[in-house]
Design a protein around this motif. Structure first.
Motif, short mmCIF file in Angstrom:
data_model
loop_
_atom_site.label_atom_id
_atom_site.label_comp_id
_atom_site.label_asym_id
_atom_site.label_seq_id
_atom_site.Cartn_x
_atom_site.Cartn_y
_atom_site.Cartn_z
N GLY A 194 81.69 39.71 -56.54
CA GLY A 194 80.91 39.62 -57.76
C GLY A 194 79.76 38.65 -57.74
O GLY A 194 78.96 38.63 -58.69
N GLN A 195 79.62 37.87 -56.69
CA GLN A 195 78.53 36.90 -56.60
C GLN A 195 77.39 37.45 -55.76
O GLN A 195 77.59 37.88 -54.63
N ALA A 196 76.18 37.44 -56.33
CA ALA A 196 75.01 37.94 -55.62
C ALA A 196 74.69 37.04 -54.43
O ALA A 196 74.74 35.81 -54.53
N ILE A 197 74.36 37.68 -53.29
CA ILE A 197 74.00 36.93 -52.08
C ILE A 197 72.49 37.04 -51.88
O ILE A 197 71.95 38.15 -51.80
N LEU A 198 71.83 35.90 -51.76
CA LEU A 198 70.39 35.87 -51.60
C LEU A 198 70.02 35.09 -50.35
O LEU A 198 70.68 34.11 -49.99
N SER A 199 68.96 35.53 -49.71
CA SER A 199 68.40 34.83 -48.55
C SER A 199 66.89 34.74 -48.75
O SER A 199 66.14 35.59 -48.29
N PRO A 200 66.43 33.71 -49.47
CA PRO A 200 65.00 33.58 -49.75
C PRO A 200 64.17 33.61 -48.46
O PRO A 200 64.49 32.95 -47.48
N GLY A 201 63.13 34.42 -48.50
CA GLY A 201 62.25 34.51 -47.36
C GLY A 201 62.60 35.58 -46.36
O GLY A 201 61.79 35.93 -45.50
N SER A 202 63.81 36.13 -46.45
CA SER A 202 64.21 37.17 -45.50
C SER A 202 63.47 38.46 -45.78
O SER A 202 63.30 38.86 -46.94
N GLN A 203 63.01 39.13 -44.73
CA GLN A 203 62.31 40.40 -44.86
C GLN A 203 63.26 41.60 -44.77
O GLN A 203 62.84 42.74 -44.98
N ASN A 204 64.53 41.34 -44.45
CA ASN A 204 65.49 42.42 -44.26
C ASN A 204 66.62 42.38 -45.27
O ASN A 204 67.69 42.94 -45.03
N GLY A 205 66.41 41.73 -46.41
CA GLY A 205 67.49 41.59 -47.36
C GLY A 205 68.35 40.38 -47.00
O GLY A 205 68.02 39.63 -46.07
N PRO A 206 69.45 40.16 -47.71
CA PRO A 206 70.30 39.02 -47.41
C PRO A 206 70.72 39.02 -45.95
O PRO A 206 71.09 40.05 -45.40
N THR A 207 70.67 37.87 -45.30
CA THR A 207 71.03 37.80 -43.89
C THR A 207 72.52 37.93 -43.71
O THR A 207 73.31 37.62 -44.61
N LEU A 208 72.93 38.36 -42.54
CA LEU A 208 74.35 38.46 -42.25
C LEU A 208 74.99 37.08 -42.27
O LEU A 208 76.15 36.93 -42.66
N ALA A 209 74.26 36.06 -41.87
CA ALA A 209 74.80 34.70 -41.89
C ALA A 209 75.17 34.28 -43.31
O ALA A 209 76.25 33.71 -43.54
N ASP A 210 74.31 34.58 -44.28
CA ASP A 210 74.61 34.21 -45.67
C ASP A 210 75.74 35.05 -46.24
O ASP A 210 76.59 34.55 -46.99
N ILE A 211 75.76 36.34 -45.90
CA ILE A 211 76.86 37.19 -46.36
C ILE A 211 78.17 36.73 -45.74
O ILE A 211 79.20 36.64 -46.43
N SER A 212 78.16 36.42 -44.45
CA SER A 212 79.36 35.97 -43.77
C SER A 212 79.88 34.67 -44.35
O SER A 212 81.10 34.48 -44.50
N ALA A 213 78.98 33.75 -44.66
CA ALA A 213 79.40 32.47 -45.24
C ALA A 213 80.15 32.68 -46.54
O ALA A 213 81.19 32.04 -46.80
N ALA A 214 79.64 33.60 -47.38
CA ALA A 214 80.30 33.89 -48.64
C ALA A 214 81.64 34.57 -48.43
O ALA A 214 82.64 34.23 -49.10
N ILE A 215 81.69 35.51 -47.50
CA ILE A 215 82.95 36.20 -47.22
C ILE A 215 83.99 35.24 -46.69
O ILE A 215 85.16 35.22 -47.14
N ASP A 216 83.61 34.44 -45.70
CA ASP A 216 84.56 33.52 -45.07
C ASP A 216 85.10 32.50 -46.08
O ASP A 216 86.27 32.11 -46.02
N ALA A 217 84.23 32.06 -47.01
CA ALA A 217 84.69 31.13 -48.04
C ALA A 217 85.74 31.77 -48.93
O ALA A 217 86.73 31.12 -49.31
N GLU A 218 85.55 33.05 -49.26
CA GLU A 218 86.52 33.75 -50.10
C GLU A 218 87.82 34.02 -49.34
O GLU A 218 88.91 33.91 -49.91
N LEU A 219 87.70 34.36 -48.07
CA LEU A 219 88.91 34.60 -47.26
C LEU A 219 89.73 33.34 -47.10
O LEU A 219 90.97 33.40 -46.97
N ALA A 220 89.07 32.19 -47.12
CA ALA A 220 89.76 30.92 -46.91
C ALA A 220 90.48 30.42 -48.15
O ALA A 220 91.30 29.51 -48.07
N LYS A 221 90.21 31.01 -49.29
CA LYS A 221 90.86 30.56 -50.53
C LYS A 221 92.34 30.91 -50.55
O LYS A 221 92.75 31.93 -50.01
#
Length: 215
Positions: free
Chosen positions: A188-215
Motif C-alpha cells: 500500500g505504500q507508493a515507491i518513488l525514485s526521484p530522478g529515475s528515467q525508468n520508474g522506481p528503481t529495483l533497489a528502492d522497491i527491494s528495500a521496501a519489500i525487504d523491510a516488510e518481510l523483516a517485520k
C-alpha cells in the motif's frame, strides 16, 4: 491496411478520458492499493501474502517498457518465483489508448496462463509500431503467438464487456492514488525514485519489500 482503431468501439475515447483523469488528478495517499481489486492479475505468493507488490502500468507506456527491460527478470527471480511476494498487475491504458485497450483485451482473452506473456510481449514490441509500423500487425502477431486466431482476436478487441471492465479499473486507479505509469506500491505504500528515467528503481522497491518481510 486497416489501423487498430477499426477494431475498437467508440468507447475507447471514454477509456482515454478516464485514464487521463486517473493519472493527472488523483490525490489519494495510495492506501487502497493493497486491497484486492476486481480484475487483478497476479503471480507469486497466494492472496493474503505478507507482502503484496502492486504495479499499475500500460502496454503502450515507454517508461513501463523501460522498467520491464531493466528490472523485471531480476525482480521476478528474486521475489515472485520464490513466492516471497504476491505480485499484482493492474491495467491503465495510456496513449495511444486504443492500442493499449486492444493489448489488454488480447492478454485477457489469451487466458490467465498467458496473460503476462502477452503483456510483456507488447511492451517489448513497442518499437515495431512506434517507429512507423502498424500496431495491428504487432497485436495480431502477439495474439497469434498466444494461440488466438485472427477471428478470435477481432472479437476479443471489440468485446464491450472487456472495454467496460477496463473503464472500471481505470476509475479504481484514481481511488488508489495512482499518478503515473508505472506506479508501484508495496503493501500500500507508493515507491518513488526521484530522478529515475525508468520508474522506481529495483533497489528502492527491494528495500521496501525487504523491510516488510523483516517485520
Amino acid at each position: 491496411m486497416r489501423t487498430i482503431k477499426t477494431f475498437l468501439s467508440r468507447r475507447a475515447a471514454i477509456v482515454t478520458a478516464i485514464a487521463a483523469s486517473a493519472l493527472l488528478v488523483a490525490s489519494c495517499t495510495g492506501g487502497g492499493a493493497n486491497a484486492p481489486a476486481e480484475g487483478d492479475m497476479a503471480m507469486g505468493a497466494a492472496e493474503g501474502a505478507k507482502v503484496t507488490v502492486v504495479e499499475y502500468a500500460s502496454v503502450t507506456c515507454h517508461v513501463c517498457a523501460a522498467w520491464h527491460n531493466a528490472y523485471w527478470a531480476e525482480f521476478k527471480a528474486k521475489y515472485v518465483d520464490t513466492n516471497k511476494v504476491r505480485f499484482v498487475f493492474r491495467e491503465i491504458p495510456t496513449p495511444p489508448a486504443p492500442v493499449a485497450v486492444a493489448g489488454f483485451q488480447i492478454a485477457r482473452c489469451a487466458g490467465d496462463d498467458k496473460y503476462f506473456d502477452v503483456v510483456h510481449a507488447m511492451m517489448e514490441s513497442q518499437a515495431e509500431w512506434q517507429t512507423g509500423g502498424n500496431p495491428r500487425d504487432t497485436l495480431f502477431r502477439i495474439g497469434n503467438g498466444a494461440g488466438l486466431t485472427n477471428s478470435q482476436i477481432e472479437t476479443c478487441i471489440k468485446d464491450p464487456d472487456g472495454i467496460k471492465a477496463i473503464e472500471d479499473r481505470a476509475r479504481a486507479a484514481t481511488a488508489a492514488g495512482v499518478q503515473g505509469t508505472p506506479s508501484f506500491f508495496v503493501n500500500g505504500q507508493a515507491i518513488l525514485s526521484p530522478g529515475s528515467q525508468n520508474g522506481p528503481t529495483l533497489a528502492d522497491i527491494s528495500a521496501a519489500i525487504d523491510a516488510e518481510l523483516a517485520k
